[in-house]
Design an enzyme around this catalytic site. Structure first.
Site, PDB file in Angstrom:
ATOM      1  N   GLU A  87       0.795  -1.222   0.000  1.00 58.24           N
ATOM      2  CA  GLU A  87       0.000   0.000   0.000  1.00 58.24           C
ATOM      3  C   GLU A  87       0.837   1.286   0.000  1.00 58.24           C
ATOM      4  O   GLU A  87       0.441   2.282  -0.598  1.00 58.24           O
ATOM      5  CB  GLU A  87      -0.947   0.024   1.213  1.00 58.24           C
ATOM      6  CG  GLU A  87      -2.053  -1.002   1.173  1.00 58.24           C
ATOM      7  CD  GLU A  87      -3.062  -0.750   0.062  1.00 58.24           C
ATOM      8  OE1 GLU A  87      -3.364   0.435  -0.213  1.00 58.24           O
ATOM      9  OE2 GLU A  87      -3.529  -1.724  -0.557  1.00 58.24           O
ATOM     10  N   SER A 467     -50.367 -29.124  38.151  1.00 62.20           N
ATOM     11  CA  SER A 467     -50.196 -29.229  39.603  1.00 62.20           C
ATOM     12  C   SER A 467     -49.099 -28.328  40.152  1.00 62.20           C
ATOM     13  O   SER A 467     -48.917 -28.257  41.373  1.00 62.20           O
ATOM     14  CB  SER A 467     -49.899 -30.689  39.987  1.00 62.20           C
ATOM     15  OG  SER A 467     -51.025 -31.493  39.744  1.00 62.20           O
TER      16      SER A 467
END
Length: 848
Positions: A87, A467
């Site tokens: 780069e 229950s």
């Protein structure tokens, strides 16, 4: 000639001066509009929302941007060099604008007619990425140059390079080298090879075209160009170069490296953050630390998986997902691999295709190309599924189950290390565990698979609780004059409920034992006794009592059937109710976020839960203002109360008395350990499997099964953890049915999940009895009448009572000791007194 040269020189100087003046004028014209580059010194990175367990395990990540910010010293030298090589090789030499690079790019353009070399420096890219758009205009390019020059004056080269390596887009929503290493290789930057570094360094030019997942050949060529540049610049030697260029391109997409599977809880966090902080919660780098224990969450996840798998195995094999080819037209390996690669995986299940069927095993190809064998041990369970109530005959050979070309699911059994045939369960489950002292959620599983269904059954599914309602009904009875020794008639009810149709509740199984104590009735889950209690206490009193636990008003219907669990609660609502029994009578509020930190680590939110503590009022009485002062004066504060006045934690509201909570806990203790544990004879409670499996003495719990077994529940607790498990079908029309092992109940379908979780949650925790409150006394009572006993005789026991409710009448009856040693009733020449709420005091006999 000399005159013309002088004129030409003056012309050049004039034009140069004009050019410089023009550039200066243009700069001063743009200067006020240029952004302040000094803000780069305090860069706040756009990072995703991360969710962690209480012990720091990453649970999930949310956000469109993947970024792992790194300091420059955390980035390997070779990675820095790779980016510089491809780069901006003169990065450390130029002042932000590389005139030599610009000239070189211009020459290449003049010779070839194409812009083959970029002229933007890394500093210019930083300027563009932070402050400018990517539009290709002269104005933008000039601004980029000016900003680059400014940046070089304001920041060091190292700071600029660090900004670049953390900001640069590298494909698949990854920004910066830290995220790219994770996305493409599932590694941290220091774990990458030179070849992998070069692949990533080659991406900035065109991430979508050069990434190694979509375009491995282009990525290979770009990687080799990066390596060539590094070799030319002396950054690597010939051996390193040769070794790196020989590396194959091997990569795939890696999601977030999650260390703990808790997607349902993570989604609850995401919704909270979105509601609280808005869309910015996805990008501001918030770190959310939940109350979840990683060990307990993993235990809950495994328990739900095993519970559903066991249920599925009991009910038979529903057959292959699909049959892919006809006889004589088998697919080749490439066709199979391509087909499987497009299918999802639901961990730990993987799709596979049967390629050969032998006598007692089958050969399969699993997604990913693995050729494997499922032995008979992994196949023999697969009796044909006929219906939820019926299964076919036991298979005798592999061909009874599968054929070549079948698309199936397989999983690797960790216990036996064998491959097994599987299927995605039709039934589903939910599990949630709380700390009963403060409501902190310690484990939460909202279903079998978040990928298949994101519906969170813990806090979104309202189901009839069966229950599991009974402890709350019995708690209302205790609050209205009944005791654990009160005697109620366990006999069929034929009386109508006052409606237009008859209602005849029955026990399950339909067995009736006559006069029975309240403790035994709850422990053995006697339906008709619960209905009698509701009628005696009054439905309005019961409903008012249920409201104390925070149950939703919409589910509290004024109907006697509520006593048998027709009310619909979520598992989270139910477990919160049970927490009040475990913590001594306080209503805690469930919470799942302990604290939230911003990107800098500053705490921006911290939970301050209300604490359940019976002894916390003592601090206020002393007038002491700190925990240390209290400890010095009165002993260990936290052994009596976890509330720290310094942190402003508050006491949770009391909703039932400590005695009431303790007495219900006692009855639920008998549901686990049976009558023998409290001198009541040899009967067993509905939750006996917990005592057998966990081998502890500090458990309390209750099974629950709704009408037609459409919902199965188990809720239970110790002094330190309370948890609820639910199993059922999302389709409310389906019942859990019957298998080769018998009917499905809460004890068989849901309780095993609770037990498997508790095996881990209680590991290393010694037995700890539930603390008896000061206002609870013990009295010796007759097992049959519930009246106080004088002296010691067979058929009596020590029973707990809230002070003031203990029986005052003394039983003159003698119990008959049956052959099995269970004192079941009085002498046949005597008639039992009318049962009363207070276990002997004069009162109504409505409960018969």
């Amino acid at each position: 000639m000399l005159k013309w040269l002088k004129r030409l020189l003056w012309l050049v100087l004039l034009l140069s001066s004009i050019g410089i003046a023009a550039v200066a004028a243009f700069y001063f014209h743009l200067e006020k509009g240029l952004p302040d580059v000094s803000t780069l010194k305090d860069t706040t990175w756009e990072t995703p929302l991360r969710v962690y367990s209480a012990d720091g395990e990453l649970m999930s990540e949310f956000g469109n941007v993947k970024r792992i910010p790194l300091q420059l010293e955390q980035i390997p030298q070779q990675m820095q060099q790779a980016f510089l090589a491809i780069e901006d090789s003169r990065f450390y030499e130029h002042p932000g604008i590389d005139l030599i690079g610009i000239a070189r790019a211009g020459v290449v353009w003049a010779v070839s007619g194409q812009m083959r070399q970029g002229a933007s420096t890394i500093t210019q890219q930083v300027a563009r990425n932070f402050f400018l758009s990517r539009e290709k205009t002269l104005s933008r390019k000039v601004k980029e140059v000016f900003l680059a020059w400014r940046i070089e004056r304001e920041l060091t080269k190292g700071e600029i390079l660090a900004l670049y390596l953390n900001k640069i887009p590298l494909g698949y929503r990854s920004y910066g080298v830290g995220a790219a290493a994770q996305v493409y290789y599932g590694k941290t930057v220091d774990q990458l090879t030179l070849g992998e570094i070069a692949v990533i360094a080659g991406l900035p030019k065109a991430p979508s075209m050069l990434n190694p997942i979509r375009s491995p050949q282009r990525a290979l060529a770009r990687r080799n160009l990066v390596l060539s540049r590094m070799l030319q610049l002396g950054m690597i030697n010939q051996d390193e170069y040769q070794q790196a260029v020989k590396e194959p391109i091997v990569t795939r997409y890696h999601g977030t490296n999650v260390g703990l599977d808790a997607p349902y809880l993570a989604e609850m966090v995401r919704k909270f953050m979105l509601d609280t902080y808005g869309e910015e919660s996805y990008s501001k780098g918030y770190q959310v630390y939940t109350t979840i224990s990683s060990a307990q969450q993993q235990a809950a996840h495994s328990a739900v998986f095993k519970g559903l798998l066991d249920y599925d195995i009991r009910h038979g094999y529903r057959g292959a997902e699909k049959h892919l080819w006809t006889k004589g037209a088998a697919w080749n390996i490439e066709q199979i691999s391509n087909y499987l690669s497009d299918l999802p995986s639901y961990e730990p299940f993987e799709p596979a295709i049967v390629t050969a069927v032998n006598s007692k095993d089958v050969t399969v190809i699993i997604k990913g190309g693995l050729d494997a064998t499922i032995s008979w041990n992994g196949l023999k369970w697969a009796r044909p599924f006929i219906s939820d109530e019926r299964q076919g005959v036991t298979p005798r050979k592999a061909a009874d189950i599968l054929q070549t070309g079948d698309l199936i699911w397989v999983w690797q059994d960790e216990n036996s290390d064998q491959l097994r045939l599987a299927q995605i369960p039709d039934a589903n489950a939910a599990f949630v565990a709380l700390n009963p002292k403060n409501g902190a959620i310690q484990a939460l599983v909202g279903g079998f698979s978040f990928e298949i269904s994101k519906f969170n059954r813990v806090d979104q599914a309202r189901r009839q609780i069966g229950s599991n309602i009974k402890p709350f009904i019995y708690s209302s009875a205790l609050a209205n004059g009944f005791t654990l020794s009160s005697i109620i008639n366990d006999a069929p009810i034929t009386q109508w409920d006052g409606g237009t149709s008859g209602w005849s509740p029955k026990n399950s199984p339909p067995q009736y034992d006559g006069p029975i104590s309240l403790r035994e009735a709850l422990a053995r889950s006697k339906n008709v006794v619960t209905v009698r209690l509701l009628r005696s206490v009054g439905i309005d009193n019961v409903l008012n009592h249920l409201r104390l636990f925070g149950f939703p008003e919409s589910s509290l219907q004024r109907n006697e059937s509520i006593s048998l669990g027709t009310a619909e609660f979520t598992p989270l609502e139910l477990v919160t109710g049970y927490a009040a029994f475990a913590n001594g009578g306080f209503k805690v509020t469930p919470y799942f976020i302990d604290r939230i930190e911003d990107a800098s680590g500053r705490v921006v939110y911290e939970a301050l839960p209300q604490i359940a503590c019976a002894g916390c009022g003592k601090l206020a009485e002393t007038g002491l203002d700190s925990v240390n002062a209290y400890n010095d004066e009165l002993g260990d504060w936290h052994s009596q109360c976890p509330i720290d006045p310094v942190t402003s934690a508050k006491q949770a509201p009391r909703i039932i008395t400590g005695a009431n909570a303790f007495l219900i806990t006692e009855a639920l203790h008998s549901a686990i350990y049976g009558g023998a544990d409290r001198g009541l004879g040899g009967w067993t409670g509905t939750g006996w499997r917990a005592a057998k499996e966990l081998k502890r003495t500090d458990l309390a719990g209750k099974t629950g099964t709704t009408n037609e077994a459409k919902d199965a529940w188990f809720s239970g607790f110790t002094p330190n953890v309370v948890a609820t498990a639910w199993v059922g079908f999302d389709d409310h029309r389906r019942a859990l049915g019957r298998s080769i092992a018998g009917n499905e109940y809460g004890a068989s379908a849901a309780q095993p999940i609770w037990i498997d979780y508790m095996k881990v949650a209680l590991r290393g925790t010694p037995d700890r009895a539930f603390a008896q409150p000061d206002d609870v006394v013990t009295v010796k009572v007759n097992n049959y009448s519930g009246l106080a006993m004088s002296g010691s005789s067979p058929g009596s026991r020590e029973e707990f009572f809230e002070k003031g409710s203990e029986p005052t009448a003394v039983s003159q009856q003698e119990s008959v000791l049956f052959d099995d040693g269970d004192a079941r009733g009085p002498s046949q020449t005597q008639t039992p007194e009318s049962p009363t709420p207070a276990g002997g005091d004069t009162g109504t006999d409505d409960i018969f």
